[in-house]
Write a protein that holds these residues in place. Structure first.
Motif, PDB file in Angstrom:
ATOM      1  N   PHE A  17       0.823  -1.210   0.000  1.00  0.00           N
ATOM      2  CA  PHE A  17       0.000   0.000   0.000  1.00  0.00           C
ATOM      3  C   PHE A  17       0.858   1.260   0.000  1.00  0.00           C
ATOM      4  O   PHE A  17       0.400   2.326   0.398  1.00  0.00           O
ATOM      5  N   SER A  18       2.113   1.152  -0.471  1.00  0.00           N
ATOM      6  CA  SER A  18       3.038   2.287  -0.422  1.00  0.00           C
ATOM      7  C   SER A  18       2.637   3.416  -1.355  1.00  0.00           C
ATOM      8  O   SER A  18       3.120   4.538  -1.212  1.00  0.00           O
ATOM      9  N   HIS A  20      -0.057   4.877  -1.362  1.00  0.00           N
ATOM     10  CA  HIS A  20      -0.979   5.760  -0.641  1.00  0.00           C
ATOM     11  C   HIS A  20      -0.401   6.085   0.741  1.00  0.00           C
ATOM     12  O   HIS A  20      -0.900   5.607   1.762  1.00  0.00           O
ATOM     13  N   GLU A  22      -0.524   8.617   2.634  1.00  0.00           N
ATOM     14  CA  GLU A  22      -1.398   9.310   3.585  1.00  0.00           C
ATOM     15  C   GLU A  22      -2.334   8.350   4.311  1.00  0.00           C
ATOM     16  O   GLU A  22      -2.893   8.678   5.371  1.00  0.00           O
ATOM     17  N   GLN A  23      -2.509   7.149   3.762  1.00  0.00           N
ATOM     18  CA  GLN A  23      -3.399   6.173   4.383  1.00  0.00           C
ATOM     19  C   GLN A  23      -2.672   5.177   5.278  1.00  0.00           C
ATOM     20  O   GLN A  23      -3.302   4.316   5.893  1.00  0.00           O
ATOM     21  N   GLN A  24      -1.341   5.288   5.364  1.00  0.00           N
ATOM     22  CA  GLN A  24      -0.556   4.309   6.118  1.00  0.00           C
ATOM     23  C   GLN A  24      -0.954   4.211   7.588  1.00  0.00           C
ATOM     24  O   GLN A  24      -1.153   3.086   8.096  1.00  0.00           O
ATOM     25  N   LEU A  26      -3.801   4.889   9.064  1.00  0.00           N
ATOM     26  CA  LEU A  26      -5.128   4.283   9.145  1.00  0.00           C
ATOM     27  C   LEU A  26      -5.061   2.784   8.856  1.00  0.00           C
ATOM     28  O   LEU A  26      -5.666   1.971   9.567  1.00  0.00           O
ATOM     29  N   LEU A  27      -4.306   2.401   7.802  1.00  0.00           N
ATOM     30  CA  LEU A  27      -4.185   0.995   7.451  1.00  0.00           C
ATOM     31  C   LEU A  27      -3.483   0.207   8.553  1.00  0.00           C
ATOM     32  O   LEU A  27      -3.883  -0.928   8.861  1.00  0.00           O
ATOM     33  N   LEU A  30      -5.965  -0.303  11.363  1.00  0.00           N
ATOM     34  CA  LEU A  30      -7.010  -1.229  10.936  1.00  0.00           C
ATOM     35  C   LEU A  30      -6.502  -2.659  10.896  1.00  0.00           C
ATOM     36  O   LEU A  30      -7.129  -3.583  11.443  1.00  0.00           O
TER      37      LEU A  30
END
Length: 316
Positions: A17-18, A20, A22-24, A26-27, A30
């Motif tokens: 998921f690199s 994105h 900005e979502q690291q 959150l991921l 989760l």
């Protein structure tokens, strides 16, 4: 430092998921939450079955094995994903990648075989109730589980050994969050024709054959249910199969979406989304699915809570 500079010639890069950044956070939160709940939930299922004499039956013996496999399966994939997100170091060695791929395939195949065995168990219990204790004796249950373990590891080892002979192109970047079979295959410079033939042959053996067993078992079960005169009786019989049927639908639906297609048409985006479902979501849901509709399991979990102070998955 760019991602490509984190690796040596013998390493792979799990891009995951690199794309994105900005979502690291959150991921990470989760996936960590899902991982902890999955491990705790499946371990509670195993403890409940082991501690309650009423659950020492073939159905729960197979369920305990499934929970153990799901725990190992999650531990094969998720810790590396969490480490990559936390450290932003995406490298994995060639050997480490093959080892992860081996255990991923072996445990996925084992899940596949166990679901078929559980369907057969429900078929015997509902369609041949008078012969259940004779057919599903402890020796046969052990034999079915042992055969599932043996077949899954033999099939996984054969593909892993073939993959270890491949040479890979200049780009070692895997557009995935773990060393999956199809993304690795797309990076190979070697001739993969024999490998793909063998892969589809094993997919037929380990996927279509168990699924056919599941479908035939449930065809007989549905036929038996329709012959039950009362609506309450039909509901009682079907409730013993509903949990298993839900897991089978989720499991095979995602696997067919990813693996029953030529490698040339493989989509990394669809593969990643489907992989999140069967590597994280399904192992997370299994303890809840098998305990929500099962009064015996809920009772065993409450007993664990009373004995050890561990919160059960579901209270009365």
């Amino acid at each position: 430092m760019e991602i490509r500079n984190q690796t040596s010639v013998s390493d792979f890069l799990l891009l995951g998921f690199s794309a994105h950044p900005e979502q690291q956070p959150l991921l990470f939160g989760l996936f960590l939450g899902m991982y902890l709940v999955t491990v705790l939930g499946n371990l509670l299922i195993i403890m409940a079955i082991g501690s309650d004499q009423h659950l020492h039956t073939p159905m729960y013996f197979f369920l305990a094995n499934l929970s153990f496999v799901d725990t190992c399966f999650t531990c094969t994939i998720v810790p590396k994903v969490l480490a990559n997100i936390l450290t932003q170091r995406h490298a994995i060695s060639h050997t480490g990648c093959l080892v992860q791929m081996y255990f991923f395939m072996a445990l996925t195949l084992l899940d596949d075989f166990l679901l078929a065995v559980m369907a057969y168990d429900r078929y015997v219990a509902i369609c041949l109730p008078l012969h259940y204790t004779t057919i599903m004796c402890p020796q046969r249950c052990l034999l079915l589980v042992a055969a599932s373990w043996l077949c899954s590891h033999l099939l996984a080892s054969s593909l892993t050994l073939l993959m270890s002979q491949f040479s890979f192109c200049a780009s070692h970047a895997i557009p995935h969050f773990f060393c999956d079979l199809l993304p690795l295959l797309k990076l190979a410079c070697s001739d993969t024709q024999i490998f793909q033939v063998m892969m589809f042959a094993e997919a037929a053996l380990s996927g279509v054959v168990p699924l056919t067993c599941v479908l035939l078992s449930y065809a007989h079960i549905i036929h038996t249910i329709l012959r039950v005169p009362s609506a309450g009786g039909k509901h009682k019989v079907f409730s013993t199969c509903g949990s298993h049927l839900s897991v089978v639908t989720l499991f095979y639906g995602t696997l067919f979406l990813v693996y029953f297609q030529p490698s040339s048409t493989y989509s990394a985006e669809i593969g990643m989304v489907a992989s999140v479902v069967y590597t994280m979501v399904i192992p997370l849901l299994n303890p809840f699915i098998y305990s929500l509709r099962n009064r015996d399991m809920k009772g065993a979990l409450i007993n664990i809570h009373n004995m050890y102070g561990i919160s059960p998955l579901l209270n009365d």
